[in-house]
Write a protein that holds these residues in place. Structure first.
Motif, PDB file in Angstrom:
ATOM      1  N   VAL A 105      81.803  27.361  74.415  1.00  0.00           N
ATOM      2  CA  VAL A 105      80.439  27.849  74.196  1.00  0.00           C
ATOM      3  C   VAL A 105      79.920  27.386  72.836  1.00  0.00           C
ATOM      4  CG1 VAL A 105      79.072  29.946  73.793  1.00  0.00           C
ATOM      5  CG2 VAL A 105      80.587  29.801  75.781  1.00  0.00           C
ATOM      6  N   ALA A 106      80.760  27.454  71.816  1.00  0.00           N
ATOM      7  CA  ALA A 106      80.353  26.987  70.486  1.00  0.00           C
ATOM      8  C   ALA A 106      80.007  25.499  70.508  1.00  0.00           C
ATOM      9  CB  ALA A 106      81.460  27.262  69.470  1.00  0.00           C
ATOM     10  N   LEU A 156      78.988  23.793  73.128  1.00  0.00           N
ATOM     11  CA  LEU A 156      77.740  23.661  73.887  1.00  0.00           C
ATOM     12  C   LEU A 156      76.528  24.056  73.040  1.00  0.00           C
ATOM     13  CD1 LEU A 156      78.833  24.993  77.367  1.00  0.00           C
ATOM     14  CD2 LEU A 156      78.099  22.668  76.815  1.00  0.00           C
ATOM     15  N   GLU A 157      76.682  25.100  72.232  1.00  0.00           N
ATOM     16  CA  GLU A 157      75.577  25.512  71.361  1.00  0.00           C
ATOM     17  C   GLU A 157      75.215  24.401  70.378  1.00  0.00           C
ATOM     18  OE1 GLU A 157      77.112  29.183  69.791  1.00  0.00           O
ATOM     19  OE2 GLU A 157      76.169  30.361  71.391  1.00  0.00           O
ATOM     20  N   ARG A 158      76.231  23.728  69.827  1.00  0.00           N
ATOM     21  CA  ARG A 158      75.950  22.608  68.914  1.00  0.00           C
ATOM     22  C   ARG A 158      75.234  21.484  69.657  1.00  0.00           C
ATOM     23  NH1 ARG A 158      81.105  24.017  67.346  1.00  0.00           N
ATOM     24  NH2 ARG A 158      82.056  22.306  68.489  1.00  0.00           N
ATOM     25  N   THR A 172      73.480  21.618  72.570  1.00  0.00           N
ATOM     26  CA  THR A 172      72.140  21.990  73.023  1.00  0.00           C
ATOM     27  C   THR A 172      71.171  22.124  71.853  1.00  0.00           C
ATOM     28  OG1 THR A 172      72.718  24.347  73.094  1.00  0.00           O
ATOM     29  CG2 THR A 172      72.915  23.089  75.155  1.00  0.00           C
ATOM     30  N   GLY A 173      71.675  22.570  70.701  1.00  0.00           N
ATOM     31  CA  GLY A 173      70.811  22.645  69.528  1.00  0.00           C
ATOM     32  C   GLY A 173      70.320  21.272  69.098  1.00  0.00           C
ATOM     33  N   HIS A 183      61.538  27.364  68.908  1.00  0.00           N
ATOM     34  CA  HIS A 183      62.945  27.762  68.768  1.00  0.00           C
ATOM     35  C   HIS A 183      63.844  26.538  68.728  1.00  0.00           C
ATOM     36  CE1 HIS A 183      62.839  32.273  69.621  1.00  0.00           C
ATOM     37  NE2 HIS A 183      61.598  31.890  69.462  1.00  0.00           N
ATOM     38  N   CYS A 184      63.568  25.563  69.602  1.00  0.00           N
ATOM     39  CA  CYS A 184      64.387  24.341  69.616  1.00  0.00           C
ATOM     40  C   CYS A 184      64.270  23.575  68.311  1.00  0.00           C
ATOM     41  CB  CYS A 184      63.981  23.438  70.782  1.00  0.00           C
ATOM     42  SG  CYS A 184      64.532  24.035  72.389  1.00  0.00           S
ATOM     43  N   ARG A 202      67.412  27.210  67.057  1.00  0.00           N
ATOM     44  CA  ARG A 202      67.829  28.546  67.521  1.00  0.00           C
ATOM     45  C   ARG A 202      68.250  28.521  68.955  1.00  0.00           C
ATOM     46  NH1 ARG A 202      63.051  32.113  64.840  1.00  0.00           N
ATOM     47  NH2 ARG A 202      63.525  31.580  62.713  1.00  0.00           N
TER      48      ARG A 202
END
Length: 83
Positions: free
Chosen positions: A33-34, A36-38, A40-41, A78-79, A83
């Motif tokens: 998940v971490a 993926l967050e990087r 997708t950010g 947000h993108c 965020r």
């Protein structure tokens, strides 16, 4: 705007694997998940900049994302802020 069949399938496979990891190896799921967050950010920021550079109308962006114009503005804000 629909996703390509290949990308849609890949996202479904990823979701299934992450769902399985949540019970089998929760720390591995959190690590994924971490990551993926990087990803997708970064991609979200780049896509936002590209959409803004193309001077797309908010109505077009909203329709492509299945959102109202207001919600599309919020999403891109947000993108762009990561965020």
């Amino acid at each position: 705007m629909p996703l390509s069949g290949e990308l849609d399938d890949l996202l479904e496979q990823l979701a299934n694997q992450l769902d399985a990891l949540t019970t089998e190896a929760p720390l591995a799921a959190l690590k994924a998940v971490a990551a993926l967050e990087r990803i997708t950010g970064r991609v979200g920021r780049e896509a936002t900049l590209a959409a803004e550079a193309d001077e797309m109308f908010w109505e077009v962006i909203g329709k492509a994302l299945g959102l109202t114009e207001k919600d599309a503005r919020l999403r891109l804000t947000h993108c762009s802020l990561g965020r």
